[in-house]
Scaffold this motif. Structure first.
Motif, PDB file in Angstrom:
ATOM      1  N   UNK A 191       0.819  -1.218   0.000  1.00 29.29           N
ATOM      2  CA  UNK A 191       0.000   0.000   0.000  1.00 29.29           C
ATOM      3  C   UNK A 191       0.850   1.265   0.000  1.00 29.29           C
ATOM      4  N   UNK A 192       2.167   1.124   0.027  1.00 34.67           N
ATOM      5  CA  UNK A 192       3.044   2.279  -0.063  1.00 34.67           C
ATOM      6  C   UNK A 192       3.642   2.742   1.247  1.00 34.67           C
ATOM      7  N   UNK A 193       3.375   2.028   2.341  1.00 33.94           N
ATOM      8  CA  UNK A 193       3.959   2.423   3.625  1.00 33.94           C
ATOM      9  C   UNK A 193       5.442   2.063   3.667  1.00 33.94           C
ATOM     10  N   UNK A 194       6.218   2.923   4.333  1.00 37.52           N
ATOM     11  CA  UNK A 194       7.644   2.659   4.505  1.00 37.52           C
ATOM     12  C   UNK A 194       8.147   3.448   5.707  1.00 37.52           C
ATOM     13  N   UNK A 195       9.362   3.080   6.170  1.00 33.82           N
ATOM     14  CA  UNK A 195       9.996   3.812   7.255  1.00 33.82           C
ATOM     15  C   UNK A 195       9.158   3.848   8.524  1.00 33.82           C
ATOM     16  N   UNK A 196       9.164   5.012   9.173  1.00 35.05           N
ATOM     17  CA  UNK A 196       8.450   5.184  10.427  1.00 35.05           C
ATOM     18  C   UNK A 196       6.954   4.957  10.256  1.00 35.05           C
ATOM     19  N   UNK A 197       6.420   5.410   9.167  1.00 31.36           N
ATOM     20  CA  UNK A 197       4.984   5.250   8.906  1.00 31.36           C
ATOM     21  C   UNK A 197       4.612   3.769   8.815  1.00 31.36           C
ATOM     22  N   UNK A 198       5.492   2.974   8.242  1.00 30.14           N
ATOM     23  CA  UNK A 198       5.237   1.536   8.151  1.00 30.14           C
ATOM     24  C   UNK A 198       5.175   0.928   9.546  1.00 30.14           C
ATOM     25  N   UNK A 216       4.432   2.400  12.381  1.00 29.70           N
ATOM     26  CA  UNK A 216       3.225   2.835  13.078  1.00 29.70           C
ATOM     27  C   UNK A 216       1.986   2.115  12.548  1.00 29.70           C
ATOM     28  N   UNK A 217       1.908   1.956  11.238  1.00 29.01           N
ATOM     29  CA  UNK A 217       0.750   1.274  10.642  1.00 29.01           C
ATOM     30  C   UNK A 217       0.731  -0.207  11.023  1.00 29.01           C
ATOM     31  N   UNK A 218       1.915  -0.800  11.085  1.00 29.66           N
ATOM     32  CA  UNK A 218       2.015  -2.214  11.441  1.00 29.66           C
ATOM     33  C   UNK A 218       1.550  -2.439  12.891  1.00 29.66           C
ATOM     34  N   UNK A 219       1.971  -1.555  13.775  1.00 31.97           N
ATOM     35  CA  UNK A 219       1.532  -1.711  15.168  1.00 31.97           C
ATOM     36  C   UNK A 219       0.025  -1.496  15.294  1.00 31.97           C
ATOM     37  N   UNK A 220      -0.511  -0.527  14.544  1.00 31.46           N
ATOM     38  CA  UNK A 220      -1.948  -0.263  14.588  1.00 31.46           C
ATOM     39  C   UNK A 220      -2.734  -1.474  14.093  1.00 31.46           C
ATOM     40  N   UNK A 221      -2.214  -2.106  13.050  1.00 29.75           N
ATOM     41  CA  UNK A 221      -2.883  -3.292  12.511  1.00 29.75           C
ATOM     42  C   UNK A 221      -2.831  -4.446  13.517  1.00 29.75           C
ATOM     43  N   UNK A 222      -1.704  -4.575  14.198  1.00 33.37           N
ATOM     44  CA  UNK A 222      -1.589  -5.631  15.208  1.00 33.37           C
ATOM     45  C   UNK A 222      -2.485  -5.335  16.409  1.00 33.37           C
ATOM     46  N   UNK A 223      -2.601  -4.075  16.767  1.00 37.16           N
ATOM     47  CA  UNK A 223      -3.495  -3.706  17.857  1.00 37.16           C
ATOM     48  C   UNK A 223      -4.941  -4.067  17.518  1.00 37.16           C
ATOM     49  N   UNK A 224      -5.319  -3.820  16.258  1.00 38.14           N
ATOM     50  CA  UNK A 224      -6.685  -4.149  15.836  1.00 38.14           C
ATOM     51  C   UNK A 224      -6.904  -5.662  15.846  1.00 38.14           C
TER      52      UNK A 224
END
Length: 369
Positions: free
Chosen positions: A341-348, A350-358
């Protein structure tokens, strides 16, 4: 195999004891009477250590020790002069041993040689010292506690007079001469026995635990011993973590250092104390659960959360399947889709942790009572 013309070989120690108890014999030790180091080497044996009269059989690799006597010359369990002259008798060799049940020998045709009443003490279910020389070796305090833990299920107890000798050793300061590694080795073996709580209760009864680890002794009461009695399905690392769980977190770390405990049990004990208590199914929330799983390094070491749940189940009697399910849900979330989806670096991150939290949140809802 010939070891000199007058040499005789006898099975000794634990192999004889466990044979008489009808227990499996895991290893066999032998004592050789009437031989010399050179005769052993000439017969093809290899010596264990440079200055110790113990040899390995060239085929079976079982240990064959020359009959010997030991005389105390200094503090600690290394402070002995050893005499392994060919004139040393079997009875003299057996007399230097710790407990009467370990001081029996067996001939190659099965005859039992029992000069110190070991067979009687087996029948009486007693762990009793062979002679006052028991008090010359501080390691015997820990060894006796370990045997008490091993044979408790058969009704064995430490004889009162032996417990008093152990108490005298504890008060003498001699326990402080033991190497950390030897103390840990005996503790680990004792905690791995069928009745691990007896290892600690025996060390408490003879004042050895207070002498070695005062703070641990202060927090080893009946409640903790009862938990250890229920821990027989856990591995020894988990049992150690449970045995130290009543200590403060910084005290567990200090104890592990004092014991020079290996990395695995040390890490588990400290981690368990830090995360106590684990959330029950009806009290946990997704963020707290995810933090717990992160603290337990669940992605790289999934066995840790399994051990923590098993420990807590023994401690509280609760069911922690919801945490194991949440761990599975967390591990199922990978970065592949997010990178696409285009995520990389710090944003990746943060998004990965948010997905795991969900994922953890969804899992907890599914298993909510």
């Amino acid at each position: 195999m010939t070891i000199g013309t007058d040499a005789q070989c006898f099975k000794v120690g634990g192999a004889v004891r466990d044979t008489l108890l009808g227990r499996p014999v895991s290893e066999v030790d032998w004592v050789v009477v009437g031989s010399t180091p050179q005769a052993m080497l000439d017969a093809g044996f290899s010596q264990v250590g440079k200055d110790f009269p113990v040899f390995l059989h060239p085929v079976t690799r079982e240990e064959y020790a020359l009959a010997r006597t030991e005389r105390k010359r200094g503090r600690g369990y290394h402070g002995f002069d050893i005499d392994a002259h060919p004139d040393v008798t079997l009875e003299e060799d057996l007399q230097r041993r710790d407990l009467t049940v370990n001081a029996m020998a067996m001939t190659e045709d099965g005859e039992i040689i029992d000069p110190y009443g070991g067979r009687h003490d087996l029948e009486a279910r007693l762990l009793r010292h062979v002679s006052p020389a028991f008090a010359e070796d501080p390691l015997r305090v820990l060894r006796t506690a370990r045997f008490a833990a091993r044979y408790h299920y058969l009704g064995f107890r430490v004889a009162d007079e032996t417990l008093e000798l152990m108490r005298q050793l504890s008060h003498s300061g001699e326990l402080g001469t033991l190497a950390k590694e030897r103390v840990w080795q005996e503790l680990q073996k004792g905690l791995s026995e069928q009745s691990p709580q007896i290892m600690l209760s025996t060390l408490q009864a003879c004042d050895a635990l207070p002498a070695l680890f005062p703070e641990w002794a202060e927090h080893t009461g009946e409640k903790l011993l009862a938990l250890l009695a229920k821990s027989t399905e856990l591995n020894v690392d988990c049992r150690f973590a449970l045995a130290t769980s009543a200590l403060a977190a910084d005290s567990v770390k200090k104890l592990c250092t004092q014991l020079n405990a290996p990395k695995a049990p040390s890490h588990l004990a400290q981690l368990y104390r830090r995360v106590l208590p684990l959330p029950q199914a009806d009290t946990g929330n997704a963020e707290d659960t995810l933090q717990l799983l992160e603290q337990a390094d669940t992605l790289r070491r999934p066995e840790l959360i399994e051990q923590l749940c098993a420990l807590e189940s023994v401690r509280t009697g609760g069911d922690y399947q919801h945490l194991l399910n949440a761990a599975d849900a967390m591990r199922a979330v990978t970065s592949d889709a997010l990178i696409a989806q285009g995520f990389s670096g710090k944003a990746l991150g943060e998004a990965l942790r948010e997905a795991r939290l969900q994922a953890v949140s969804d899992s907890l809802k599914e298993t909510a009572p």
